[in-house]
Design an enzyme around this catalytic site. Structure first.
Site, PDB file in Angstrom:
ATOM      1  N   ASP A   1       0.859  -1.177   0.000  1.00  0.00           N
ATOM      2  CA  ASP A   1       0.000   0.000   0.000  1.00  0.00           C
ATOM      3  C   ASP A   1       0.899   1.232   0.000  1.00  0.00           C
ATOM      4  OD1 ASP A   1      -1.807  -2.068   0.499  1.00  0.00           O
ATOM      5  OD2 ASP A   1      -3.064  -0.835   1.816  1.00  0.00           O
TER       6      ASP A   1
ATOM      7  N   LYS B   1      -6.843   3.328  -3.442  1.00  0.00           N
ATOM      8  CA  LYS B   1      -7.292   3.301  -2.040  1.00  0.00           C
ATOM      9  C   LYS B   1      -7.513   4.732  -1.584  1.00  0.00           C
ATOM     10  CE  LYS B   1      -5.294   1.959   2.461  1.00  0.00           C
ATOM     11  NZ  LYS B   1      -4.242   1.205   3.151  1.00  0.00           N
TER      12      LYS B   1
ATOM     13  N   LYS C   1     -10.196   0.176  -2.676  1.00  0.00           N
ATOM     14  CA  LYS C   1     -10.114  -0.062  -1.231  1.00  0.00           C
ATOM     15  C   LYS C   1     -10.430   1.218  -0.463  1.00  0.00           C
ATOM     16  CE  LYS C   1      -6.931  -1.371   2.506  1.00  0.00           C
ATOM     17  NZ  LYS C   1      -5.598  -1.873   2.872  1.00  0.00           N
TER      18      LYS C   1
END
Lengths: 264, 312
Positions: free
Chosen positions: B149, B212, B248
């Site tokens: 991430d 995300k 996400k």
């Protein structure tokens, strides 16, 4: 010029606010349309009570006593309205006196119910009363105000928070009391009032895992079903007497006992 | 409010695939639609199915300075068996930790099918030189992270240095090797939906597998409208190029009710093809307990208490 008086809509009292029932339902009682609380209202009320618990339980006993005195003051100023919602002035006076009587117990509980215990060893052993948590109260049908106050005061004075199902046939006294509670210094969520059908709300609260004790005084004689539901998380099931007594308070207390080594 | 500049006319996106035009976002309509979809009522069997899916889509996260190997071990145990008393509850998708704790998580999760995600690239600010960020990523991958991430350099984005942004994502993607790359836009710092849309497109153009919303360190974190905005980018990219990008939302999703709202928005925007942990994840820490409580509530009929679920 003539005017049209603003009529009161009788709502629930949850978390310091006066919401209508989430379901939008009402039922008729005492010639008025009163909110008929649903399963989700009960859930919201327990959530509000749980949220209010740490702060109320953590307040000093002296402070809790003062707040209850303040509630008595607010009831006194609303005595006329309260009288109309119950059997009359005498009942209001008894209710106010009861709040004051329990308020006085706030900072005297540990002396009476706690203490140091003799043990056969080099330990200082003492017991202190602590509040149980969230208490569900099924208030008695009658007297509408005195019965309600007699159940709420001993529950909250020690730091518990309460979700109360009011008198089903005479709910207006509770809703009038809610006005006094809202203007007293009781933190939001310490007392939550649900009007509606006891047969509908009782089992929900009895089965609710986040309720730590249930007062079934108002449930009438038959409480077996409630007791079975309450057994899942080992709730205390309390049936109250009619008189004011410190034992009414202790029913909603837990005793914490501490062993402290001495001479070390 | 911080305002990104328009895309320069001569900007070359590094993919030969044509991307949808950036355009602009109708904020009022977006929020209205998100608000409308949030009102859907999902009951009974559908609710249980949604809650089950939410668990399978969860990236169980702990990103605190105070994280210890012990805490991560406990989290991994919970990730594999969210409710030890109930074997029908599935495992979560992944555990998301800082690079230092990847090795612990990897060993604890070995053989369980739960993946290890690691934040990297100077999380959460992203304000470090590129070499440091790349080293951060390589290190996390070497320690065994299955998913990375990364955070984008919001400073570069907001000052219009899009080339730097894209270049960083491309190089991080290379450094990831076979690890999946999720690109955190930190929408709370981007200011407008137009910016969110533009940053999403840039991240996708540069090779992101997932986009995300947030790090969880900035308020507001994930919101329903911002998620809808990003899902619409993913839909447009899919229409234009056929690429399927994952989404996400992370941060601020604490209740089962919220999770179901996100799933509704997902289903209505991208359809059932995206209703899989391969393409949608929740970044959350406290959501899992609420979902478990809701599942037990559905099964037993009585409301649950946090007292009977593990504290994490």
């Amino acid at each position: 010029m003539s005017r049209i008086a603003v009529r009161k809509t009788y709502k629930l009292y949850i978390g310091g606010k006066f919401p209508r029932s989430e379901s939008g339902r009402t039922y008729e009682a005492e010639g008025q349309n009163v909110a008929r609380a649903s399963r989700k209202d009960a859930r919201d009320a327990v959530q509000a009570a749980r949220g209010a618990f740490p702060k109320w339980a953590g307040a000093t006993p002296y402070n809790r006593g003062q707040v209850l005195y303040r509630l008595a003051e607010m009831m006194e100023t609303r005595a006329a309205d309260l009288s109309r919602s119950c059997s009359g002035r005498r009942e209001v006076e008894r209710a106010i006196d009861r709040v004051v009587w329990y308020a006085g117990w706030a900072d005297k509980l540990p002396q009476v119910l706690g203490g140091s215990n003799p043990v056969a060893g080099p330990y200082f052993n003492f017991t202190a009363p602590e509040p149980t948590g969230v208490v569900a109260v099924l208030a008695p049908e009658l007297p509408p105000l005195e019965g309600l106050v007699s159940r709420i005061a001993p529950v909250i004075v020690s730091g518990n928070t309460a979700v109360v199902v009011t008198s089903e046939t005479r709910p207006l006294a509770a809703l009038e009391l809610a006005e006094a509670i809202a203007t007293s210094d009781l933190p939001d969520g310490v007392v939550n009032l649900l009007t509606g059908y006891r047969s509908e709300l009782g089992p929900i609260l009895a089965a609710h895992m986040d309720v730590n004790a249930i007062d079934v005084t108002g449930a009438g004689g038959e409480t077996t079903e409630l007791e079975i539901l309450a057994a899942d998380n080992v709730k205390r099931v309390i049936r109250a007497g009619s008189e004011q007594s410190p034992w009414e308070i202790s029913a909603f207390l837990e005793s914490k006992t501490v062993w402290h080594p001495v001479g070390v | 409010m911080a305002q990104a500049q328009l895309l320069p006319r001569d900007l070359e996106l590094p993919l030969d695939l044509r991307l949808p035009r950036v355009g602009s976002v109708d904020a009022v309509a977006l929020e209205a639609r998100a608000g409308e979809l949030a009102k859907r009522s999902i009951k009974k069997g559908s609710k249980l199915a949604a809650l089950d899916l939410a668990i399978r889509m969860m990236d169980l996260t702990t990103l605190e300075g105070a994280d210890t190997p012990g805490k991560v071990s406990a989290l991994c145990a919970k990730a594999m068996h969210p409710d030890p008393a109930d074997p029908t509850i599935p495992s979560v998708a992944a555990v998301c930790v800082y690079p230092n704790l990847v090795a612990v998580a990897k060993s604890r999760l070995a053989g369980s099918g739960v993946r290890v995600a690691s934040v990297a690239t100077a999380f959460p600010s992203g304000q470090s030189p590129i070499d440091v960020k790349l080293a951060d990523v390589r290190e996390a991958v070497a320690l065994g992270a299955d998913e990375i991430d990364m955070v984008i350099d919001r400073g570069a984005f907001l000052s219009g240095r899009y080339a730097k942004l894209i270049d960083e994502i491309v190089r991080v993607k290379e450094a990831c090797g076979s690890a999946h790359l999720k690109v955190i836009l930190e929408t709370g710092e981007l200011g407008t939906y137009d910016n969110v849309r533009r940053a999403s497109l840039l991240a996708i153009a540069a090779g992101a597998n997932f986009i995300k919303t947030s790090t969880g360190k900035v308020t507001p974190a994930a919101t329903l409208p911002v998620t809808l905005c990003m899902l619409e980018v993913i839909r447009d990219v899919h229409d234009e190029t056929g690429r399927m990008i994952g989404m996400k939302p992370a941060g601020g999703i604490r209740t089962a009710k919220q999770a179901i709202q996100y799933l509704c928005v997902l289903n209505e925007t991208l359809g059932t093809a995206w209703m899989t942990p391969e393409l949608f994840r929740f970044g959350a820490s406290s959501l899992l307990n609420d979902v478990l409580m809701q599942i037990r509530k559905q099964r037993t009929g009585s409301y649950q208490s946090g007292d009977y679920f593990t504290i994490d």
